[in-house]
Design an enzyme around this catalytic site. Structure first.
Site, PDB file in Angstrom:
ATOM      1  N   PHE A 206     123.396  57.590 -48.076  1.00 26.30           N
ATOM      2  CA  PHE A 206     122.635  58.235 -49.146  1.00 26.30           C
ATOM      3  C   PHE A 206     122.515  57.301 -50.336  1.00 26.30           C
ATOM      4  CE2 PHE A 206     123.027  62.660 -47.703  1.00 26.30           C
ATOM      5  CZ  PHE A 206     124.135  62.618 -46.886  1.00 26.30           C
ATOM      6  N   ASP A 207     121.367  57.292 -50.964  1.00 28.54           N
ATOM      7  CA  ASP A 207     121.241  56.713 -52.295  1.00 28.54           C
ATOM      8  C   ASP A 207     121.871  57.734 -53.242  1.00 28.54           C
ATOM      9  OD1 ASP A 207     118.470  56.470 -54.591  1.00 28.54           O
ATOM     10  OD2 ASP A 207     120.354  55.353 -54.601  1.00 28.54           O
ATOM     11  N   GLY A 208     122.177  57.305 -54.462  1.00 32.05           N
ATOM     12  CA  GLY A 208     122.844  58.203 -55.398  1.00 32.05           C
ATOM     13  C   GLY A 208     121.869  58.963 -56.277  1.00 32.05           C
TER      14      GLY A 208
END
Lengths: 367, 238
Positions: A206-208
């Site tokens: 996941f990107d943040g």
């Protein structure tokens, strides 16, 4: 597991009795029919429901071309002609296989539990294409028992009816609609080169910002620059960020992971999660980790790139799926063979490679 | 869910629908005043409007079209006694009966949506017999089997009607809904209906998931479930 708590459960209470009876009947039918080896699908309220579209599950590029160039009637006829030919796997296929593998482990450890992944085929494809889709599902022996083929209507209502935890589609309009309805969703793309992926462990990256977290900090970067961003994140280090569209999906994964930990399977856990963020550990990283902690969530690996490209790192990780809100990162990941899914949410949609774009251009870019 | 019944007769020509008078109009809320007041709409009102739309489009395409819906109103009092008699007669004469799904006001008026049960059509004769192991009585299983035969006639006619229109923009929309069966039972239902001349538009396979949330989105006017609904509720006459 809290799935859409409150109203939905309350409204269901009157029909619970008859539904319990139905449930018992279904259990019996499944347990006895010629499906001795096939496990029974879990109740949607207990499961982590993943809805995939037909075009992400299978490669329907050629057929799609027929639809776009020759229209619906010809498209349906074409699919009927090829009905006994299974489709080739699509871009979400490896992810689906990985989910099935996790289920197999969960069933071994918890034979009576319904806390499993439930994969639903959610498509607005025409029902006549359904036979070919079912033939293909049989060919690959996928555990997909539930499907909605809406013959052209939007699948959004059905996503809610199935209490969907994650929706994957090639159609960004539907994905956006889903996100607006509070359902975690991402747009997938045909990937030309794909890396070899683990078949023993589901890996989700996941990107943040604007994926797990809201886009509040990203707005600061885009509109006020990096220096302001660093100052702001340091100042508000102890204030948790607001949730992003995929936070609940991470939560659902975490709940299943804990079932493995409870049986001493932490080291060999068949689910592994990664945070891959452009933030740097030193200046803006603490806030992110503290936010996750405040939510009671963890990721197995948190990777702070401090602005470096994500492609090479993802190539090493080999996730079955990588979620990011910025097309720039999606493209970078794809160039090195990572299956990347775009989350059309937040301020990132109005920018491309750091430059603000006009709204009409933004819509074009997302098609 | 609605508990009134809709009957389709064995006719070669038009598709006849017999409706009880008190389904088209809501007699319970009728006032005792003047007879110039229009009767309030009953639960079948939007259904009838949708049926009318299909007829209008059929005639638009072919002025001499004979395959149309014909609606007959039965003007009788609807006491419990009469209701039971109607249900018994349906079984006795083998008249196919479908459930008239409860109509909400916001139903789409310009499209008639018909659902066929994937479980009834897709289950083989042998699997039907095995239902006795799971609490279904002999009579219920026989009704189930009879339902499969009855639904064929209706499906054939609906199929003919459906073919008058293209895949898009049709005033008649057909669906298969399988509540219990596996995906292969659903596939069998699709292929069986295709053999009978009906290419359905939509298909839903629930594999045991609760069906009310799904039905609330599908919003059908007619639901053919071969009396399965009555089987679930033990107080209803079988």
């Amino acid at each position: 597991m809290s799935k859409h708590e409150g109203t939905e459960r309350g409204a269901q209470s009157n029909s619970d009795n008859s539904e319990e009876k139905d449930w018992a009947a279904v259990k019996a039918v499944f347990d006895n029919a010629n499906t001795a080896k096939k496990p029974r699908p879990p109740k949607p309220s207990n499961a982590v429901t993943i809805a995939v579209s037909s075009r992400t599950l299978f490669n329907m590029v050629k057929e799609r071309k027929v639809f776009e160039e020759e229209g619906l009637e010809r498209y349906v006829a074409h699919q009927l002609e090829l009905e006994d030919q299974p489709f080739n796997p699509g871009v979400s296929f490896p992810f689906v296989k990985a989910l099935m593998n996790v289920n197999a482990h969960l069933r071994e450890l918890y034979p009576d539990s319904e806390e499993l992944f439930d994969i639903v085929l959610m498509t607005n494809n025409h029902a006549q294409v359904g036979v070919r889709l079912i033939n293909s599902i049989n060919y690959y022996d996928l555990t997909i028992e539930r499907f909605c083929m809406t013959g052209g209507e939007s699948p959004i209502g059905y996503l809610k009816a199935y209490m969907t935890n994650l929706y994957l589609s090639k159609d960004s309009t539907k994905v956006q609609e889903a996100i607006e309805e509070g359902i975690a969703a991402a747009t997938m793309f045909t990937c030309d080169s794909e890396n070899e992926l683990s078949d023993t462990q589901l890996r989700v990256a996941f990107d943040g910002d604007a994926v797990l977290f809201s886009d509040e900090s990203e707005i600061i970067v885009k509109e006020h620059g990096l220096d302001t961003f660093f100052k702001h994140e340091k100042e508000f280090e102890n204030k948790p960020l607001a949730q992003g569209p995929l936070k609940c999906f991470l939560e659902a994964l975490g709940k299943l992971q804990r079932k493995f930990y409870a049986k001493d399977q932490r080291i060999n856990c068949p689910i592994r999660t990664y945070l891959v963020t452009a933030r740097s550990a030193a200046s803006a990283g603490a806030r992110v980790l503290k936010t996750l902690r405040s939510w009671g969530l963890e990721v197995d690996e948190a990777l702070f790139l401090a602005g470096a490209p994500k492609g090479p790192l993802l190539h090493k990780i080999r996730p079955h799926i990588f979620f990011d809100d910025q097309m720039f990162h999606i493209e970078g990941a794809q160039e090195l063979g990572t299956i990347a899914a775009h989350v059309p949410y937040g301020i990132g949609q109005k920018y491309h490679k750091g430059k603000r774009i006009e709204t009409s251009d933004a819509e074009e870019k997302m098609k | 869910m609605a508990v009134s019944h809709l009957f389709v007769q064995n006719c070669a020509g038009p598709l006849m629908i017999a409706l009880q008078y008190n389904d088209l109009f809501d007699l319970l809320s009728i006032s005792t005043s003047t007879n110039t007041d229009a009767l309030p709409k009953g639960r079948a009102f939007t259904f009838i409007k949708a049926v009318q739309t299909v007829n209008e489009r059929l005639v638009d395409q072919n002025k001499t079209e004979s395959l149309l819906f014909e609606v007959i109103l039965i003007a009788k009092e609807c006491s419990e006694e009469i209701k039971m008699k109607i249900v018994e007669s349906v079984k006795h004469y083998g008249i196919p009966a479908a459930l008239l799904y409860d109509q909400a006001d916001h139903h789409v008026l310009n499209q008639l949506k018909v659902i066929f049960s994937g479980d009834v059509i897709g289950f083989s004769e042998d699997s039907l017999d095995s239902l006795s192991d799971f609490g279904f009585g002999e009579t219920q299983i026989e009704t189930f089997k009879a339902a499969k035969i009855c639904v064929k006639e209706f499906a054939v006619l609906i199929g003919q009607m459906r073919r008058r229109f293209g895949h898009e923009n049709s005033p008649l929309c057909t669906c298969v809904l399988s509540v219990w069966g596996s995906r292969n039972i659903c596939a069998t239902a699709l292929k069986t209906l295709r053999e009978w001349g009906l290419d359905v538009d939509e298909v839903y396979c629930l594999a045991g998931a609760p069906c009310s949330p799904i039905l609330a989105v599908v919003k059908p006017h007619i639901l053919w479930d071969g009396g399965l609904h009555n089987m679930r509720d033990s107080s209803a006459p079988s």
